[in-house]
Design a protein around this motif. Structure first.
Motif, PDB file in Angstrom:
ATOM      1  N   ILE A 200       0.967  -1.233  -0.016  1.00 33.85           N
ATOM      2  CA  ILE A 200      -0.324   0.120   0.456  1.00 33.85           C
ATOM      3  C   ILE A 200       1.153   0.968   0.369  1.00 33.85           C
ATOM      4  O   ILE A 200       0.064   2.299   0.204  1.00 33.85           O
TER       5      ILE A 200
ATOM      6  N   ILE B   7       0.107   2.391  -5.036  1.00 38.65           N
ATOM      7  CA  ILE B   7      -1.510   2.752  -4.969  1.00 38.65           C
ATOM      8  C   ILE B   7      -1.187   3.685  -6.281  1.00 38.65           C
ATOM      9  O   ILE B   7      -2.511   3.678  -6.666  1.00 38.65           O
TER      10      ILE B   7
ATOM     11  N   LEU C 184     -10.255   6.242  -2.908  1.00 32.02           N
ATOM     12  CA  LEU C 184      -9.091   5.238  -2.668  1.00 32.02           C
ATOM     13  C   LEU C 184     -10.516   5.179  -0.891  1.00 32.02           C
ATOM     14  O   LEU C 184     -11.119   5.986  -0.429  1.00 32.02           O
TER      15      LEU C 184
ATOM     16  N   ASP D 240      -6.453   1.238   1.049  1.00 33.11           N
ATOM     17  CA  ASP D 240      -4.912   1.990   0.851  1.00 33.11           C
ATOM     18  C   ASP D 240      -4.640   1.685   2.693  1.00 33.11           C
ATOM     19  O   ASP D 240      -4.115   2.660   2.736  1.00 33.11           O
TER      20      ASP D 240
END
Length: 432
Positions: A270, A275, A287, A315
């Motif tokens: 992450i 991302i 997100l 995330d």
């Protein structure tokens, strides 16, 4: 002994490699090193407060092994409330997520495996019992336990031909197995392999992960923002994904977009770079942190999560096991990489069909789940698209596959009870 000398050199080289990696910006290496600084003083201060209270030491390599051993930890807490529990991790991916875990009294990184560290650690902790989960074999710590006559057991062990225990050069590791009080393995194959090298203090208990994931679906955790995002759509949850998984999912999603579908991706990594890469693969993806704050990563206000066809990227770490319950179909990552697939039992326990890539043969639970009819494996990205569509467009197949997945988990739980029964029988903690 030559093998011990080589082992000690390897340990120091490992630390040197981590030091170099930390200097060059590797975050995990930096956490690994920083987490072990001044550990003696911190342990003396924390553990010295209740030095008269018996202590059980449980060690896990990382987060996955912790979850595997968690049912045993929680059962020990209930059966022996007069004991303190010390949990150690080798990896930052375990410690950083569970350093505030309330089910134990103390959480630490395991110090580097040297003779001096092992001696000092045990002098401070004074454990009455030590439990190692699945794979962890640290020579100096385990040898020091043996010399101090502290009972030590291995739980959820799994053994394969390629491991050093079964090689001509594996004498050091075979010695560690002999020093353990008992070895609980997951399957009969592991039992037979150990007996062939003269290790007989072993029994099949099964995998404690079945107990852990069974408890998950009995302790439903609501995620209101995720629930709202899902609405009444068909939901696909992809967990522990790597780049190869994500590329395959992106190709499928782009070619089979439908307004009544939602895709939730919980990647294995992450970090910010990964991302960003995910958001490039899935333009317009939300997100989870944006749902919480109301502002997405690009600085724009969060969009309406009830808009059809959205992709949600998780995330953070720690939500995955609760996400699967919202799925119609699940995908478990890692099967397109040499490392192999991640945990297939978490989605299976919720009665969800499980799909994964071709690298799974080292994972008995994946092999067995396929045989039980609770999962499908795909050899390449085009096959992933075909399999996903087959499940999503066939309610009967989807329901039946999910039923077989859940039944497989239910039929294999119970390892924790066997381990606790052994601890009771041997009276390791009878005076507690």
């Amino acid at each position: 002994m030559l093998t011990t000398f080589i082992y000690n050199i390897a340990i120091q080289l490992y630390k040197a490699g981590l030091t170099i990696a930390a200097v060059t910006g590797n975050r995990k290496a930096r956490l690994w090193l920083d987490g072990r600084r001044q550990w003696v003083g911190r342990m003396e201060k924390d553990l010295g407060k209740d030095s008269g209270t018996p202590l059980i030491w449980v060690h896990a390599a990382s987060l996955g092994e912790f979850e595997q051993g968690r049912p045993v930890l929680e059962a020990l807490r209930k059966q022996h409330p007069g004991c303190r529990l010390l949990l150690t991790f080798f990896s930052p991916s375990g410690y950083e997520v569970r350093k505030d875990y309330k089910g134990v009294d103390h959480v630490y990184y395991l110090p580097l495996d040297t003779r001096g560290n092992a001696r000092r650690f045990l002098q401070i902790a004074q454990p009455r019992l030590a439990i190692f989960i699945k794979y962890e074999f640290w020579y100096h710590f385990m040898t020091a336990l043996h010399r101090r006559q502290v009972p030590a057991i291995l739980i959820s062990g799994i053994f394969r031909e390629g491991q050093p225990f079964f090689k001509w050069y594996g004498g050091l590791y075979r010695r560690l197995l002999r020093q353990l009080s008992h070895i609980f393995v997951q399957n009969a194959g592991s039992l037979e392999m150990l007996r062939q090298i003269g290790i007989n203090h072993v029994s099949v208990a099964g995998d404690t992960r079945f107990d852990r994931v069974w408890a998950l679906q009995q302790e439903a955790v609501e995620l209101p923002l995720v629930k709202r995002f899902c609405g009444k759509a068909q939901v696909i949850v992809a967990g522990s994904t790597w780049e190869s998984d994500e590329s395959a999912l992106s190709a499928w999603w782009a070619g089979h977009y439908e307004a009544n579908r939602r895709l939730i991706i919980a990647p294995h990594e992450i970090n910010a770079q990964h991302i960003r890469h995910l958001r490039e693969l899935f333009p317009g993806a939300l997100l989870y942190s944006g749902l919480v704050s109301g502002v997405q990563a690009d600085g724009l206000p969060d969009v309406d999560v009830e808009h059809p066809g959205q992709v949600l990227i998780i995330d953070n770490i720690g939500m995955l096991s609760s996400l699967y319950r919202y799925a119609c179909v699940t995908y478990v990552g890692g099967g397109f990489d040499s490392g192999g697939i991640h945990n297939v039992l978490e989605p299976a326990t919720y009665g969800k069909p499980v799909v994964f890539g071709p690298v799974y043969d080292k994972y008995a639970e994946a092999v067995e789940l396929l045989a039980a009819g609770g999962a499908y494996t795909v050899p390449h990205a085009p096959a992933l698209a075909q399999q996903m569509e087959q499940l999503l467009l066939n309610d009967e197949l989807c329901t039946q596959t999910g039923y077989e997945a859940s039944r497989y988990v239910a039929e294999n739980k119970g390892a924790t009870d066997k381990i606790l029964a052994y601890i009771q029988e041997k009276r390791f903690l009878t005076s507690v």
